[in-house]
Design a protein around this motif. Structure first.
Motif, PDB file in Angstrom:
ATOM      1  N   MET A  53       0.837  -1.192   0.000  1.00  0.00           N
ATOM      2  CA  MET A  53       0.000   0.000   0.000  1.00  0.00           C
ATOM      3  C   MET A  53       0.881   1.256   0.000  1.00  0.00           C
ATOM      4  N   ARG A  54       0.961   1.917  -1.158  1.00  0.00           N
ATOM      5  CA  ARG A  54       1.847   3.063  -1.273  1.00  0.00           C
ATOM      6  C   ARG A  54       1.378   4.238  -0.424  1.00  0.00           C
ATOM      7  N   ALA A  55       0.122   4.239  -0.008  1.00  0.00           N
ATOM      8  CA  ALA A  55      -0.365   5.347   0.838  1.00  0.00           C
ATOM      9  C   ALA A  55       0.309   5.314   2.203  1.00  0.00           C
ATOM     10  N   ILE A  91       7.383   9.399  -5.146  1.00  0.00           N
ATOM     11  CA  ILE A  91       6.981  10.358  -4.086  1.00  0.00           C
ATOM     12  C   ILE A  91       8.001  11.486  -4.007  1.00  0.00           C
ATOM     13  N   ASN A  92       8.594  11.821  -5.159  1.00  0.00           N
ATOM     14  CA  ASN A  92       9.605  12.882  -5.186  1.00  0.00           C
ATOM     15  C   ASN A  92       9.062  14.215  -4.693  1.00  0.00           C
ATOM     16  N   LEU A  93       7.765  14.475  -4.926  1.00  0.00           N
ATOM     17  CA  LEU A  93       7.207  15.772  -4.501  1.00  0.00           C
ATOM     18  C   LEU A  93       7.027  15.821  -2.983  1.00  0.00           C
ATOM     19  N   HIS A  94       6.732  14.655  -2.379  1.00  0.00           N
ATOM     20  CA  HIS A  94       6.657  14.600  -0.906  1.00  0.00           C
ATOM     21  C   HIS A  94       8.037  14.957  -0.335  1.00  0.00           C
ATOM     22  N   ILE A 148       0.103  18.517  -9.352  1.00  0.00           N
ATOM     23  CA  ILE A 148      -0.846  18.352  -8.246  1.00  0.00           C
ATOM     24  C   ILE A 148      -0.750  16.928  -7.719  1.00  0.00           C
ATOM     25  N   THR A 149      -0.558  16.792  -6.420  1.00  0.00           N
ATOM     26  CA  THR A 149      -0.463  15.470  -5.793  1.00  0.00           C
ATOM     27  C   THR A 149      -1.361  15.452  -4.559  1.00  0.00           C
ATOM     28  N   VAL A 150      -2.278  14.477  -4.496  1.00  0.00           N
ATOM     29  CA  VAL A 150      -3.232  14.412  -3.391  1.00  0.00           C
ATOM     30  C   VAL A 150      -2.526  14.054  -2.085  1.00  0.00           C
ATOM     31  N   THR A 151      -1.853  12.897  -2.050  1.00  0.00           N
ATOM     32  CA  THR A 151      -1.209  12.522  -0.775  1.00  0.00           C
ATOM     33  C   THR A 151       0.016  13.383  -0.521  1.00  0.00           C
ATOM     34  N   GLY A 152       0.600  13.960  -1.593  1.00  0.00           N
ATOM     35  CA  GLY A 152       1.714  14.896  -1.358  1.00  0.00           C
ATOM     36  C   GLY A 152       1.217  16.113  -0.599  1.00  0.00           C
ATOM     37  N   THR A 205      -9.960  10.361 -11.887  1.00  0.00           N
ATOM     38  CA  THR A 205      -9.276   9.233 -12.527  1.00  0.00           C
ATOM     39  C   THR A 205      -9.737   7.921 -11.912  1.00  0.00           C
ATOM     40  N   ASP A 206     -10.137   7.928 -10.634  1.00  0.00           N
ATOM     41  CA  ASP A 206     -10.564   6.689  -9.965  1.00  0.00           C
ATOM     42  C   ASP A 206     -11.918   6.194 -10.448  1.00  0.00           C
ATOM     43  N   LEU A 207     -12.580   7.002 -11.314  1.00  0.00           N
ATOM     44  CA  LEU A 207     -13.849   6.546 -11.903  1.00  0.00           C
ATOM     45  C   LEU A 207     -13.714   6.311 -13.402  1.00  0.00           C
ATOM     46  N   THR A 258      -5.338  11.448 -17.936  1.00  0.00           N
ATOM     47  CA  THR A 258      -4.243  12.428 -17.875  1.00  0.00           C
ATOM     48  C   THR A 258      -3.437  12.307 -16.578  1.00  0.00           C
ATOM     49  N   ILE A 259      -3.908  11.533 -15.595  1.00  0.00           N
ATOM     50  CA  ILE A 259      -3.245  11.533 -14.291  1.00  0.00           C
ATOM     51  C   ILE A 259      -2.184  10.437 -14.188  1.00  0.00           C
ATOM     52  N   PHE A 260      -2.525   9.231 -14.612  1.00  0.00           N
ATOM     53  CA  PHE A 260      -1.565   8.105 -14.514  1.00  0.00           C
ATOM     54  C   PHE A 260      -1.202   7.617 -15.905  1.00  0.00           C
TER      55      PHE A 260
HETATM   56  C1  EPZ Z   1      -4.341   9.537  -4.550  1.00  0.00           C
HETATM   57  O1  EPZ Z   1      -3.136   8.867  -4.883  1.00  0.00           O
HETATM   58  C2  EPZ Z   1      -5.380   8.444  -4.354  1.00  0.00           C
HETATM   59  N1  EPZ Z   1      -4.954   7.579  -3.243  1.00  0.00           N
HETATM   60  C3  EPZ Z   1      -5.511   7.630  -5.635  1.00  0.00           C
HETATM   61  O2  EPZ Z   1      -6.545   6.680  -5.434  1.00  0.00           O
HETATM   62  C4  EPZ Z   1      -5.929   8.568  -6.768  1.00  0.00           C
HETATM   63  O3  EPZ Z   1      -5.980   7.835  -7.972  1.00  0.00           O
HETATM   64  C5  EPZ Z   1      -4.902   9.704  -6.895  1.00  0.00           C
HETATM   65  O4  EPZ Z   1      -4.766  10.385  -5.633  1.00  0.00           O
HETATM   66  C6  EPZ Z   1      -5.308  10.733  -7.943  1.00  0.00           C
HETATM   67  O5  EPZ Z   1      -6.559  11.262  -7.600  1.00  0.00           O
HETATM   68  C7  EPZ Z   1      -5.113   8.019  -1.971  1.00  0.00           C
HETATM   69  O6  EPZ Z   1      -5.609   9.117  -1.726  1.00  0.00           O
HETATM   70  C8  EPZ Z   1      -4.685   7.087  -0.889  1.00  0.00           C
HETATM   71  P1  EPZ Z   1      -1.148  11.722  -6.725  1.00  0.00           P
HETATM   72  P2  EPZ Z   1      -1.745   9.690  -4.914  1.00  0.00           P
HETATM   73  O7  EPZ Z   1       0.023  11.953  -5.846  1.00  0.00           O
HETATM   74  O8  EPZ Z   1      -1.783  10.774  -3.922  1.00  0.00           O
HETATM   75  C9  EPZ Z   1       2.414  11.862  -9.796  1.00  0.00           C
HETATM   76  C10 EPZ Z   1      -7.496   4.567  -5.372  1.00  0.00           C
HETATM   77  O9  EPZ Z   1      -7.938   3.947  -6.319  1.00  0.00           O
HETATM   78  N2  EPZ Z   1       3.268  12.111  -8.626  1.00  0.00           N
HETATM   79  O10 EPZ Z   1      -2.258  12.741  -6.728  1.00  0.00           O
HETATM   80  O11 EPZ Z   1      -0.667   8.683  -4.835  1.00  0.00           O
HETATM   81  C11 EPZ Z   1       1.780  10.480  -9.767  1.00  0.00           C
HETATM   82  O12 EPZ Z   1       2.669   9.519 -10.313  1.00  0.00           O
HETATM   83  C12 EPZ Z   1      -6.179   5.291  -5.478  1.00  0.00           C
HETATM   84  O13 EPZ Z   1      -8.104   4.731  -4.276  1.00  0.00           O
HETATM   85  C13 EPZ Z   1       4.617  12.382  -8.816  1.00  0.00           C
HETATM   86  O14 EPZ Z   1       5.113  12.407  -9.931  1.00  0.00           O
HETATM   87  O15 EPZ Z   1      -1.787  10.311  -6.366  1.00  0.00           O
HETATM   88  C14 EPZ Z   1       0.544  10.672 -10.614  1.00  0.00           C
HETATM   89  O16 EPZ Z   1       0.876  10.551 -11.972  1.00  0.00           O
HETATM   90  C15 EPZ Z   1      -5.446   4.888  -6.742  1.00  0.00           C
HETATM   91  N3  EPZ Z   1       5.399  12.612  -7.725  1.00  0.00           N
HETATM   92  C16 EPZ Z   1       0.129  12.110 -10.315  1.00  0.00           C
HETATM   93  O17 EPZ Z   1       1.292  12.753  -9.766  1.00  0.00           O
HETATM   94  C17 EPZ Z   1       4.896  12.593  -6.444  1.00  0.00           C
HETATM   95  O18 EPZ Z   1       5.655  12.830  -5.484  1.00  0.00           O
HETATM   96  C18 EPZ Z   1      -0.997  12.230  -9.295  1.00  0.00           C
HETATM   97  O19 EPZ Z   1      -0.629  11.438  -8.199  1.00  0.00           O
HETATM   98  C19 EPZ Z   1       3.529  12.317  -6.271  1.00  0.00           C
HETATM   99  C20 EPZ Z   1       2.730  12.084  -7.375  1.00  0.00           C
END
Ligand code: EPZ
Length: 418
Positions: A91-93, A123-126, A162-166, A305-307, A327-329
């Motif tokens: 779990m990457r979260a 997680i380079n942005l974190h 934009i990064t959600v968990t970041g 993207t999750d939908l 566009t996200i992944f």
């Molecule tokens: C969150 O993941 C969600 N997970 C994901 O849901 C969701 O798909 C994603 O946000 C986008 O909405 C949780 O909240 C636990 P990001 P997260 O950082 O935070 C790139 C599910 O199905 N990126 O917003 O990991 C990344 O590779 C999961 O419940 C960097 O390059 O996603 C991606 O292409 C799947 N560097 C984009 O940004 C970083 O340091 C968005 O990723 C961080 C992210």
């Protein structure tokens, strides 16, 4: 490994209740590391990822008590500020403990997440953000070691994407930093806003959560809290699409329609009738034949993207050509091949998937690859002619609470086989 056996063809009718949001619960659990006082979280979904996070917190030093959907946490002191590879790889979260650990005890050792099915997900942005706040970080043996022995200090962090968990990680790091932190180009997802509400209840000083600029004034310590997690917008959206794809009449209760605006707009353009009978219910009814409508995933408030995978399944039943753009992944079309095995007509071209419909889907043996791809296979199986067997449903158990019971409760012919 468990499998789902689904016989398609029944229209879903009735009401299905939304569980708490997995993606709001995960950062909320990590936030309990920021204080030595008790934190009570309500409406926590019983899904695998939540159990994984709870196990990680116990190893770090948190007392965790689960009573149905309420979880009480207390971290009187950090015993082991680590997130080991064995857990992070599932779990990457888990990286959500990075910011809180550095803020609470000045150090953290977190495994790099490694890749996952839908993309590299670094997680380079974190890391960049924590370095801006004064943490010294180096990487070795697949782990990140972060040190901030004199504590963190506020800074301006401009996310170059934009990064959600970041955003969540840095918000949690900043609440105990000295001085002001400004997060620019922050994520606006509802889960970020819910985390901010929890942190503010704990005594944090945060403004602008839910917008792309978040200001945080650091404080010396945080108190406990008693917080109810927001409903899961992705689960609710998945069920709305289930009602539409089976030509049924389904009410999704306990949801927050404000979090589902982009999906509702798309469903209405596609000819699905969507009503909001009350503040926490959305009801879908498919009448006219479905029309193909293009869709591009975007950060909130755009189409989630999750939908995307679930929407693609729906478009296999729509009249015309729908162009779905992710566009996200970089690798989030793995469900397309499995849908094609069931008879869908989907052509992949880079970030685009061209879905031609309507196509009669027939039941087949398929394999789930990731959480939301497996949801799209369930949706396709509900409308397919004949029986579908979906293998590796542990993917779906990560983020959907008792999905087979909820679907069976509104008429689906679905059962889990060990
Ligand atoms: C969150 O993941 C969600 N997970 C994901 O849901 C969701 O798909 C994603 O946000 C986008 O909405 C949780 O909240 C636990 P990001 P997260 O950082 O935070 C790139 C599910 O199905 N990126 O917003 O990991 C990344 O590779 C999961 O419940 C960097 O390059 O996603 C991606 O292409 C799947 N560097 C984009 O940004 C970083 O340091 C968005 O990723 C961080 C992210």
């Amino acid at each position: 490994m468990d499998k789902f056996v689904i016989a398609g063809g029944t229209a879903l009718e009735g009401e299905v209740a939304t569980s708490g949001s997995k993606n709001a619960a995960l950062p909320a659990l990590a936030a309990a590391l920021l204080t030595d006082k008790p934190v009570i979280l309500r409406r926590i979904p019983k899904v695998r990822d939540i159990r994984t996070m709870q196990r990680l917190l116990v190893d770090i030093g948190t007392q965790v008590e689960v009573a149905d959907e309420t979880v009480q946490l207390r971290t009187e002191r950090i015993v082991c500020p680590e997130a080991p590879y064995e857990l992070v790889k599932t779990m990457r979260a888990s990286s959500l403990v990075l910011g809180p650990l550095v803020a609470r005890c000045g150090r953290a050792r977190v495994s790099l997440p490694g890749g996952c099915a839908i993309g590299a997900r670094p997680i380079n942005l974190h890391i960049f953000g924590l370095e801006q706040l004064g943490a010294r970080i180096h990487q070795e043996h697949g782990y990140i070691e972060a040190q901030a022995p004199d504590g963190l200090r506020g800074a301006t962090v401009h996310f170059d994407r934009i990064t959600v968990t970041g955003t969540e990680d840095l918000m949690m790091a900043a609440v105990l930093a000295k001085g002001e932190t400004v997060l620019l180009n922050a994520a606006r997802e509802p889960e970020v806003g819910d985390l901010a509400e929890l942190l503010i209840q704990m005594g944090a000083r945060i403004e602008g959560a839910g917008t792309s600029t978040i200001r945080i004034q650091g404080v010396d310590r945080l108190e406990g809290a008693d917080h109810r997690i927001i409903p899961d917008r992705i689960e609710a959206g998945t069920f709305l699409i289930a009602g539409a794809i089976t030509n049924g009449e389904l009410a999704v209760t306990g949801c927050n329609p404000d979090h589902l605006g982009a999906l509702v707009a798309k469903l209405q353009q596609a000819g699905v009738e969507v009503r909001q009978p009350d503040a926490t219910t959305l009801r879908v009814r498919s009448g006219v034949p479905l029309r193909s409508v293009d869709m591009t995933t975007e950060e909130f408030p755009g189409f989630a993207t999750d939908l995307q995978a679930q929407y693609m399944a729906l478009m296999t039943q729509a009249e015309g050509i729908a162009i779905v753009v992710e566009t996200i992944f970089e690798n989030r079309f793995m469900h397309a091949q499995e849908l094609a095995r069931m008879g869908a007509n989907i052509r992949l071209e880079g970030k685009q998937a061209i879905v031609a419909g309507p196509r009669l889907l027939t039941g087949a043996g398929v394999i789930a690859s990731d959480l939301r791809a497996s949801a799209s296979l369930v949706l396709a199986a509900l409308v397919a002619k004949g029986e579908t067997v979906i293998d590796r449903v542990y993917h779906i158990d990560r983020g959907y609470e008792r999905i087979e019971a909820k679907l069976a409760g509104v008429g689906a012919n679905i059962r889990r086989v060990e």
